[in-house]
Scaffold this active site. Structure first.
Site: not given
Ligand code: RB5
Length: 158
Positions: A69, A102
């Site tokens: 993400c 680990h």
């Molecule tokens: C999306 O904008 C962002 O919040 C997501 O990709 C992530 O970084 C969340 O932890």
């Protein structure tokens, strides 16, 4: 258990997910891409994608998975809610190696907006090729399994 490597991202991780997917395929590894597609313009919710992949790892249907993400943080928080999942948020080579040695980390979490994308491939390589040491580290993982069981019992009694 499938030897395929699962991979998923939200919109904030889809560019790095695509780069890692192409890299894994170049290594002749089988990849199960659970989305979000690179060409999607949708803003999606990272818990949905973390859940799809983490459920498969938790149920033993996938041995390993990679979640991307924007920061890697949301994916790692969501993934670690699943029993048996040991998701590690990695931003450097040392952690990429140690989380296998680990912690026997079975999910690698990466932040597309945080790390250099070429370096990310090195993290993936280290995470894929480093074996768990076992021994005293297995005892600690067993302790985590006990925590999961105690918490699950508490939920069942409510
Ligand atoms: C999306 O904008 C962002 O919040 C997501 O990709 C992530 O970084 C969340 O932890």
């Amino acid at each position: 258990m499938s030897q395929q490597i699962g991979i998923a991202s939200d919109h904030g991780g889809k560019v790095l997910k695509d780069k890692i997917t192409r890299f894994l395929k170049e290594q002749n590894l089988q990849v199960d891409d659970l989305g979000v597609p690179l060409d999607s313009s949708a803003s999606v919710d990272y818990p949905d994608y973390a859940s799809q992949l983490s459920k498969l790892v938790s149920e033993g249907k996938l041995k390993r998975g990679i979640l991307v993400c924007g920061s890697g943080v949301g994916m790692s928080i969501a993934a670690n809610k699943f029993p048996g999942v040991r998701a590690a948020l990695v931003t450097d080579e040392f952690t990429a190696k140690m989380c296998r040695l680990h912690n026997d980390a079975n999910i690698l979490c990466l932040g597309e907006r945080v790390i250099n994308h070429d370096r990310a491939l090195d993290f993936v390589k280290l995470w894929l090729t480093t074996e768990f040491e076992g021994g005293r580290h297995q005892n600690r993982l067993d302790q985590i399994t006990v925590i999961e069981k105690v918490l699950a019992q508490g939920t069942a009694q409510k």
